[in-house]
Design an enzyme around this catalytic site. Structure first.
Site, PDB file in Angstrom:
ATOM      1  N   SER A 167     -35.755  32.215  -2.477  1.00 59.00           N
ATOM      2  CA  SER A 167     -35.580  31.585  -1.056  1.00 59.00           C
ATOM      3  C   SER A 167     -36.605  30.421  -1.030  1.00 59.00           C
ATOM      4  CB  SER A 167     -35.392  32.078   0.021  1.00 59.00           C
ATOM      5  OG  SER A 167     -35.906  32.998   0.776  1.00 59.00           O
ATOM      6  N   GLY A 205     -33.820  28.568   8.295  1.00 59.97           N
ATOM      7  CA  GLY A 205     -32.577  27.904   8.603  1.00 59.97           C
ATOM      8  C   GLY A 205     -31.825  27.130   8.184  1.00 59.97           C
TER       9      GLY A 205
HETATM   10  N1  ASP Z   1     -34.421  25.564   6.506  1.00 57.02           N
HETATM   11  C1  ASP Z   1     -34.200  25.485   5.240  1.00 57.02           C
HETATM   12  C2  ASP Z   1     -33.926  24.477   4.597  1.00 57.02           C
HETATM   13  O1  ASP Z   1     -33.229  23.386   5.479  1.00 57.02           O
HETATM   14  C3  ASP Z   1     -34.179  26.933   4.223  1.00 57.02           C
HETATM   15  C4  ASP Z   1     -33.845  28.301   4.889  1.00 57.02           C
HETATM   16  O2  ASP Z   1     -34.728  28.199   5.854  1.00 57.02           O
HETATM   17  O3  ASP Z   1     -33.171  28.795   4.879  1.00 57.02           O
HETATM   18  O4  ASP Z   1     -34.784  23.704   3.253  1.00 57.02           O
END
Ligand code: ASP
Length: 360
Positions: A85, A255
Site C-alpha cells: 500500500s 482509508g
Molecule cells: N487514503 C488512501 C487513498 O485514498 C488509501 C488508503 O489509505 O488506504 O489513496
C-alpha cells in the site's frame, strides 16, 4: 435536514465508541501540567510500529525536527516490498504503473510539501519534504513532481514488484466492464454488496510531537489499487490526509481517500482539538461528519451506504499538543482496529475507537 436521516440506531455505535475510547491509555506529557516529564510521542497507522520507534528515536537521539522524524520513520515502510500500500511494491494503477502520493507538514514553520502521482521514486515523502524546504510551493504532481525528484538527486527505480504485478494481472483478468463507480474496500464483511468489487487500500500516516511541543506529520501511499491513472487520494492533500497546527495538534487519515477529501477530514480533527476535544473525540467527530455526508452522497451512489452505515473503511489518528493521542475508525469489531504509538514506554499497537461497532 438530510443528516437527520442518519438513523438513531446507526449512531448507537458512536456512543459505544466514546465509552470504549475513554478507556484508552492517554499520553503522559502535558506542557499544560508543570512538572510532567517531557516526552516525544509518535503515532501512526498500524503498519508503522517500526516507523514510530524510528521517528521517536530520531527526535530524542538525533534531535531531528518532528516532520523530518516522521518522514524518516515512514521510509522503512516505503521501502518494504511486502507492504503493498506504500512505496516500493505498492499496488499499481489501472495501467499497471505505480503512482505514489505523499505529503508532510511542519508545525513550527507552518509549511507543507506534497507530491502526487509520482512515478519511479521509492520515497515520495522525502521528495515532499524537499518541495516543502526548497520551493515556495506546496504540491507538485505527475511529470513535474518526477522531474523535481530527479533534479533533487533522488534515484529513479522500478517500483513494481513481481507480486504486485501478479496481483494486477489477476485483477485485469477478472475486471468488470465499468467498475469506476464502485471502489468499495470491504470494511464490513456483512454488508450486502452486490455491486462492484473489493479493492485493497493502505497508507501510512505518522504524526510526531517533540518534547518541546513542536509537531510534524507525514502521510505516504500508493493509494487505491487499480486507480484511474492520475487519481489523487487524500494523502498528499493538506487538510485531508494530514494536517498539523503547532498550537493545537497533528492528525492524519488512512482509508477511503475520497471521503477524507470530501470532509476535509484531518483539518476537521485538528480544529475539533482546538475547540477542546481530546484526540479520540475529535477523530470520532470527523467520522460522524463523514457518515452524515456519505448518507447524502449515497442518494446517487447507493453502494457507499449499507446497513445504516458507510460501506468503507476510514481511520483518523491524532496527537494533541498536550500529549494526548488516539485514533478512531469508521467500522469494525472491537479490537480489530489498531494504531501504532511510541513514547517513553516503547513502541506498541493500541486500539482505535470504533464509530460503528460490529457485533463480536
Ligand atoms: N487514503 C488512501 C487513498 O485514498 C488509501 C488508503 O489509505 O488506504 O489513496
Amino acid at each position: 435536514m438530510e443528516s437527520s436521516r442518519v438513523t438513531r440506531r446507526s449512531f448507537l455505535g458512536a456512543s459505544g465508541a466514546v465509552l470504549a475510547a475513554s478507556a484508552l491509555p492517554r499520553g503522559a506529557f502535558s506542557p499544560l501540567q508543570p512538572g510532567a516529564e517531557a516526552d516525544c510521542i509518535a503515532i501512526s497507522s498500524a503498519n508503522g510500529i517500526g516507523a514510530v520507534a524510528t521517528a521517536r528515536a530520531a527526535v530524542m537521539e538525533r534531535k531531528l525536527r518532528p516532520v523530518s522524524a516522521a518522514v524518516l520513520g515512514v521510509a522503512e515502510v516505503e521501502a518494504d516490498p511486502n507492504d503493498t500500500s506504500v512505496g516500493y511494491g505498492g499496488l499499481p494503477n489501472e495501467d499497471g504503473i505505480v503512482q505514489l502520493d505523499a505529503a508532510c507538514m511542519d508545525g513550527p514553520r507552518h509549511n507543507a510539501g506534497a507530491v502526487a502521482s509520482l512515478e519511479g521514486y521509492m520515497h515520495p515523502a522525502q521528495v515532499a519534504e524537499r518541495v516543502m524546504d526548497r520551493t515556495d510551493h506546496v504540491l507538485l504532481v505527475g511529470p513535474g513532481a518526477k522531474r523535481f525528484a530527479h533534479e533533487q538527486g533522488f534515484r529513479e527505480e522500478n517500483l513494481l514488484t513481481e507480486a504486485s504485478h501478479k496481483a494486477w494481472r489477476e485483477w485485469q483478468a477478472t475486471r468488470k466492464e465499468d467498475d469506476r463507480l464502485w471502489p468499495l474496500n470491504g470494511a464490513d464483511p456483512d454488508a450486502p454488496w452486490t455491486l462492484g468489487e473489493t479493492r485493497p487500500w493502505g497508507t501510512i500516516h505518522c504524526s510526531v510531537l517533540a518534547p518541546n511541543g513542536d509537531l510534524g506529520c507525514c502521510t505516504t501511499t500508493s493509494g487505491l489499487a487499480w486507480k484511474i491513472p492520475g487519481r489523487v487520494g487524500d494523502s498528499p492533500l493538506i487538510g485531508c490526509g494530514l494536517y498539523c497546527d503547532n498550537g493545537v495538534g497533528s492528525a492524519g487519515a488512512t482509508g477511503r481517500g475520497e471521503a477524507a477529501i470530501l470532509t476535509g477530514g484531518s483539518w476537521l480533527v485538528v480544529e475539533r482539538m482546538r475547540a477542546g476535544d481530546d484526540p479520540v473525540e475529535a477523530c470520532l467527530h470527523a467520522l460522524r461528519r463523514v457518515a452524515e455526508q456519505t448518507l447524502r452522497a449515497s442518494s446517487w451512489q447507493p453502494a457507499l451506504w449499507a446497513k445504516d452505515k458507510p460501506a468503507f473503511g476510514l481511520t483518523f489518528y491524532a496527537v494533541r499538543k498536550d500529549g494526548l493521542y488516539g485514533s478512531a475508525t469508521m467500522v469494525g469489531r472491537r479490537g480489530s482496529g489498531k494504531f501504532a504509538v511510541a513514547n517513553a514506554r516503547g513502541a506498541r499497537l493500541e486500539e482505535s475507537a470504533i464509530l460503528y461497532e460490529l457485533p463480536a
